[in-house]
Motif scaffolding. Structure first.
Motif, PDB file in Angstrom:
ATOM      1  N   PRO A 105       0.809  -1.237   0.000  1.00  0.00           N
ATOM      2  CA  PRO A 105       0.000   0.000   0.000  1.00  0.00           C
ATOM      3  C   PRO A 105       0.834   1.274   0.000  1.00  0.00           C
ATOM      4  N   GLY A 106       2.076   1.217   0.445  1.00  0.00           N
ATOM      5  CA  GLY A 106       2.913   2.412   0.461  1.00  0.00           C
ATOM      6  C   GLY A 106       3.718   2.614  -0.799  1.00  0.00           C
ATOM      7  N   LEU A 107       3.567   1.727  -1.790  1.00  0.00           N
ATOM      8  CA  LEU A 107       4.318   1.843  -3.033  1.00  0.00           C
ATOM      9  C   LEU A 107       3.444   2.437  -4.122  1.00  0.00           C
ATOM     10  N   TYR A 108       4.098   3.069  -5.086  1.00  0.00           N
ATOM     11  CA  TYR A 108       3.400   3.605  -6.243  1.00  0.00           C
ATOM     12  C   TYR A 108       3.282   2.526  -7.317  1.00  0.00           C
ATOM     13  N   GLN A 109       2.455   2.812  -8.313  1.00  0.00           N
ATOM     14  CA  GLN A 109       2.146   1.798  -9.307  1.00  0.00           C
ATOM     15  C   GLN A 109       3.385   1.367 -10.079  1.00  0.00           C
ATOM     16  N   HIS A 110       4.244   2.312 -10.432  1.00  0.00           N
ATOM     17  CA  HIS A 110       5.438   1.944 -11.200  1.00  0.00           C
ATOM     18  C   HIS A 110       6.406   1.128 -10.346  1.00  0.00           C
ATOM     19  N   GLU A 111       6.418   1.340  -9.041  1.00  0.00           N
ATOM     20  CA  GLU A 111       7.260   0.541  -8.165  1.00  0.00           C
ATOM     21  C   GLU A 111       6.717  -0.874  -8.018  1.00  0.00           C
ATOM     22  N   LYS A 112       5.402  -1.016  -7.956  1.00  0.00           N
ATOM     23  CA  LYS A 112       4.803  -2.341  -7.847  1.00  0.00           C
ATOM     24  C   LYS A 112       5.090  -3.172  -9.094  1.00  0.00           C
ATOM     25  N   ARG A 113       5.034  -2.540 -10.273  1.00  0.00           N
ATOM     26  CA  ARG A 113       5.269  -3.284 -11.508  1.00  0.00           C
ATOM     27  C   ARG A 113       6.694  -3.812 -11.600  1.00  0.00           C
ATOM     28  N   LEU A 114       7.640  -3.146 -10.948  1.00  0.00           N
ATOM     29  CA  LEU A 114       9.016  -3.622 -10.968  1.00  0.00           C
ATOM     30  C   LEU A 114       9.290  -4.643  -9.873  1.00  0.00           C
ATOM     31  N   ILE A 115       8.763  -4.415  -8.686  1.00  0.00           N
ATOM     32  CA  ILE A 115       9.117  -5.245  -7.541  1.00  0.00           C
ATOM     33  C   ILE A 115       8.372  -6.579  -7.557  1.00  0.00           C
ATOM     34  N   THR A 116       7.132  -6.612  -8.053  1.00  0.00           N
ATOM     35  CA  THR A 116       6.346  -7.848  -8.017  1.00  0.00           C
ATOM     36  C   THR A 116       7.028  -9.004  -8.739  1.00  0.00           C
ATOM     37  N   PRO A 117       7.447  -8.865 -10.014  1.00  0.00           N
ATOM     38  CA  PRO A 117       8.124 -10.007 -10.651  1.00  0.00           C
ATOM     39  C   PRO A 117       9.470 -10.325 -10.018  1.00  0.00           C
TER      40      PRO A 117
END
Length: 356
Positions: A105-117
């Motif tokens: 919840p504290g991350l931005y969308q572009h950060e989630k797209r990089l960190i998830t994979p």
């Protein structure tokens, strides 16, 4: 004087911190419950687990030789210790899922797209590193240790020492296999570039051998078997960075845009006035305008009944002599009132002590 709005903001911030702490407690409790549940399920098979772990060494020992147990309680405790470690490794994806649920919840969308994979691949690479250590490295080290043992030495290690050795090898190779993830993450965040890492390849190869020297037992074989995979995985990280260059570039662009928007937002936010500036502004406004209400004695709230657009000249206009004298008189009266209250409190304490 304390503005009530500041107190309410502090209470809201304190409540938010408590909510985060409660959520962290709940997620840690779920992780512990999962580990304990898997440990209980593995408890009937602790002997089989240790037999499976010691199999690479047992196959290299002379026929009929077994491991020894120096400690009195080692035959009982060591297998359960292994079962607890296996339970932690089995529940590792669930642990990462809980950690991700807390920080996402504290991350931005572009950060989630990089960190998830990267988070998913890091778990898989850790398991691959452990499998490489079990099926390749440990059998070769065990074979070399038995083959080079002196003729008057019986190579039968202690079960606790063997468990510590295998766990250290699992962690070392599991972490070393995270090299592609670390490489892609560094390039994606803009810390280094592909060209910089390509030019630094000789230094990275030497660093891989140095890292293998510290993370593995003091023998050339294990050091080499760790350094070479680190080097190859580093090359894999560079290759994947080139393949996903467009995605990484889009991540850097979105990150730069977000930082620019945050900078603009911070620069346009109004700056809270200090107490002295607020008092001076209140005195000057009450002396020059009648459409603005004065400070309230009890709540200390300054309210403008008529919206005004102030300029920099008005905000930083120096006080006149009359306004300065009025402000000094008000401050003098305030200090006298505080002094009288202090003396009264001291006198009350003395009277109370005399009565007691």
């Amino acid at each position: 004087m304390t503005n009530p709005t500041n107190g309410s903001d502090q209470d809201a911030g304190f409540k938010a911190v408590l909510e985060h702490l409660f959520e962290l407690r709940d997620r840690l409790l779920r992780i512990v419950i999962a580990i304990v549940a898997v440990f209980i399920l593995l408890s009937p098979f602790v002997q089989d687990l240790y037999n499976w772990l010691s199999d690479p060494l047992i196959r290299q020992l002379p026929h009929g030789e077994k491991l020894i147990a120096i400690g009195v309680a080692s035959p009982f405790l060591i297998p359960f210790k292994l079962a607890l470690m296996v339970a932690f490794l089995v529940t590792l994806p669930y642990t990462f899922y809980q950690v991700w649920g807390f920080i996402a919840p504290g991350l931005y969308q572009h950060e989630k797209r990089l960190i998830t994979p990267l988070l998913v691949s890091s778990v898989g690479l850790f398991y691959v590193g452990m499998a490489f250590a079990y099926f390749v490295v440990i059998p070769m080290i065990s074979k070399a240790a038995v083959a080079f043992a002196p003729s008057n030495v019986n190579p039968t290690p202690d079960i606790a020492s063997y468990l510590d050795f295998t766990v250290a090898m699992f962690l070392a190779f599991g972490l070393s296999f995270e090299t592609p993830v670390a490489t892609i993450l560094l390039i994606g965040m803009g810390i280094v570039s592909v060209e910089t890492l390509t030019k630094a390849r000789p230094y990275i190869i030497v660093g891989a051998f140095v890292l293998g020297m510290f993370l593995t037992p003091p023998d050339v074989m294990s050091q080499t078997m760790m350094a070479i995979p680190i080097w190859l995985l580093f090359e894999l990280g560079l290759l994947l960075s080139k393949v996903f260059a467009k995605h990484l570039e889009r991540f850097r662009v979105e990150k730069a845009e977000h930082e620019a928007e945050q900078t603009i937002h911070d620069s346009t936010m109004p700056v809270a006035p200090t107490a002295a500036a607020a008092a001076a502004s209140a005195t000057a406004t009450s002396a020059t305008a009648n459409d603005v209400s004065a400070w309230e004695n009890d709540q200390h709230i300054f309210e403008e009944t008529t919206p005004t657009q102030s300029t920099d000249d008005e905000a930083f206009r120096p006080l006149t002599d009359a306004e300065m004298e009025a402000e000094l008189e008000r401050m003098d009266e305030e200090f006298k009132r505080m002094e009288d209250n202090f003396r009264k409190e001291e006198q009350d304490k003395l009277d109370k002590d005399k009565q007691n």
